[in-house]
Design an enzyme around this catalytic site. Sequence first.
Site, PDB file in Angstrom:
ATOM      1  N   ASP A 157      69.445   8.990  23.383  1.00  0.00           N
ATOM      2  CA  ASP A 157      69.732   7.744  24.085  1.00  0.00           C
ATOM      3  C   ASP A 157      69.444   6.530  23.188  1.00  0.00           C
ATOM      4  OD1 ASP A 157      70.514   6.247  26.289  1.00  0.00           O
ATOM      5  OD2 ASP A 157      69.214   7.302  27.696  1.00  0.00           O
ATOM      6  N   GLU A 190      74.934   6.075  23.152  1.00  0.00           N
ATOM      7  CA  GLU A 190      74.725   4.704  22.693  1.00  0.00           C
ATOM      8  C   GLU A 190      75.550   3.728  23.524  1.00  0.00           C
ATOM      9  OE1 GLU A 190      76.213   1.524  19.926  1.00  0.00           O
ATOM     10  OE2 GLU A 190      77.253   3.150  20.983  1.00  0.00           O
ATOM     11  N   TRP A 191      76.223   4.271  24.553  1.00  0.00           N
ATOM     12  CA  TRP A 191      76.978   3.506  25.563  1.00  0.00           C
ATOM     13  C   TRP A 191      78.172   2.742  24.990  1.00  0.00           C
ATOM     14  CZ3 TRP A 191      71.696   0.903  25.749  1.00  0.00           C
ATOM     15  CH2 TRP A 191      70.725   1.809  26.200  1.00  0.00           C
ATOM     16  N   GLY A 192      78.577   3.065  23.767  1.00  0.00           N
ATOM     17  CA  GLY A 192      79.754   2.406  23.207  1.00  0.00           C
ATOM     18  C   GLY A 192      79.478   1.034  22.623  1.00  0.00           C
ATOM     19  N   ASP A 212      76.544   3.575  32.056  1.00  0.00           N
ATOM     20  CA  ASP A 212      76.407   4.730  32.945  1.00  0.00           C
ATOM     21  C   ASP A 212      77.445   4.749  34.064  1.00  0.00           C
ATOM     22  OD1 ASP A 212      74.258   5.234  31.368  1.00  0.00           O
ATOM     23  OD2 ASP A 212      72.769   5.181  32.973  1.00  0.00           O
TER      24      ASP A 212
HETATM   25  C1  GLA Z   1      70.403   5.988  30.144  1.00  0.00           C
HETATM   26  C2  GLA Z   1      71.523   6.977  29.922  1.00  0.00           C
HETATM   27  C3  GLA Z   1      71.629   7.896  31.125  1.00  0.00           C
HETATM   28  C4  GLA Z   1      70.309   8.623  31.342  1.00  0.00           C
HETATM   29  C5  GLA Z   1      69.172   7.622  31.478  1.00  0.00           C
HETATM   30  C6  GLA Z   1      67.811   8.303  31.465  1.00  0.00           C
HETATM   31  O1  GLA Z   1      70.698   5.114  31.184  1.00  0.00           O
HETATM   32  O2  GLA Z   1      72.733   6.319  29.687  1.00  0.00           O
HETATM   33  O3  GLA Z   1      72.684   8.822  30.977  1.00  0.00           O
HETATM   34  O4  GLA Z   1      70.069   9.478  30.262  1.00  0.00           O
HETATM   35  O5  GLA Z   1      69.175   6.666  30.426  1.00  0.00           O
HETATM   36  O6  GLA Z   1      66.743   7.413  31.548  1.00  0.00           O
END
Ligand code: GLA
Length: 402
Positions: A157, A190-192, A212
């Site tokens: 993450d 890394e969410w992009g 997310d």
């Molecule tokens: C982030 C990630 C999620 C999950 C949470 C856990 O938000 O994007 O997919 O792993 O952390 O805390």
Amino acid sequence: MNRDWKRAMTLGFVLLIMILAANPANAQLERNSLAQTPPMGWNSWNKFACNVSEDLIKSVADAIVTNGMKDAGYQYVVIDDCWQVSRDENGFIVADAQRFPSGIKALADYVHSKGLKFGLYSDAGAKTCAGRPGSQGHEYQDALQYARWGVDYLKYDWCSTGTRNAEEAYSTMNKALLATGRPIVFSMCEWGTAKPWLWANGIGNLWRTTGDISDVWSSNKKWPDGSCCQLGFVNILDLQADLYSYAGPGHWNDPDMMEVGNGGMTIPEYRAHFSFWALLAAPLISGNDVRSMTPEIKEILTNPDVIAVNQDKLGREGRRIAKNGDLEVWAKPLSDGSRAVILFNRGSSESEISVNWVQIGYPEHLAAKVRDLWAHKDVGSFTGNYSAKVSSHSVVMVEIAP
Ligand code: GLA
């Protein structure tokens, strides 16, 4: 004599090189050699968040074996955040002893004994998103520990990373994982933010492309801090539409784990969600309570025709080929020359949607066989185009074979 000796030496040297090169023990593990098709499995976060324990993971592994998911191809059982609590005096990561009294190695052994693979979660920063110890500064030590425990998959993450450079951070963990010699699939989360599709091929096997996912069809709700926005299924889908050229065997775009079965969408909406994750060559990581699914949800998650589209060895990501208001057509080329096609209706009433052969790269005069992947039946041979009525918030998914 001298010349013969030289020739013999040269030949001997060449032979030695050939033997060394052919010996698999000397083969370097390469990132792209893993996850040749999108990984399939289950992850604890979407349903259970921090409520993880060895009992939960064991019962989920048992369920995946008995409910048909293992036979359908689901393999990795991944514990997300909150399994870890501290580091010991030597800096090794310590699991929550109350929730995992037998330890992580014993749990990995259990999952392996079921013929499944085992995954864990960490973070490139000092702390994970739930505030547990992250891997920053401990990358090689953590990778070594994961390998000793028998970890097969790491989700990594991006919380509390401050000004850290994403490419540097993920490369460091990639090298640490490869150095263990154990094949560990590397899932970058890394969410992009730093557009990993531009640089992460060869570093991660999959990379998150967005924030997310939420268990809703669509959302534009702002977060409590005023930033934008919660992402529903169609919001995530729209963020994938232009990324298709970056995915391939060993390196996949990850639009996040699935919400199928978590209760926030209707059955046709979950069918649409699953169809699109298959067509996008996305990792099929289920995120529901697979121990207590309704038959309808199980039927969605284990649909062999749709899973075959996702796991097709050509490894091409599908893309949007037509849009007319709420009505869309998406297509994915398959290794046998056929095409998987989704007719997608985002609107509020039933509509007829057509795909024509030219849009999917076939000559107009071609007679092609059409199979409906949710009805599980061949619907006939068609020339030039195929049309179907599609209900609101639904898909018709077909395979069109020349
Ligand atoms: C982030 C990630 C999620 C999950 C949470 C856990 O938000 O994007 O997919 O792993 O952390 O805390």
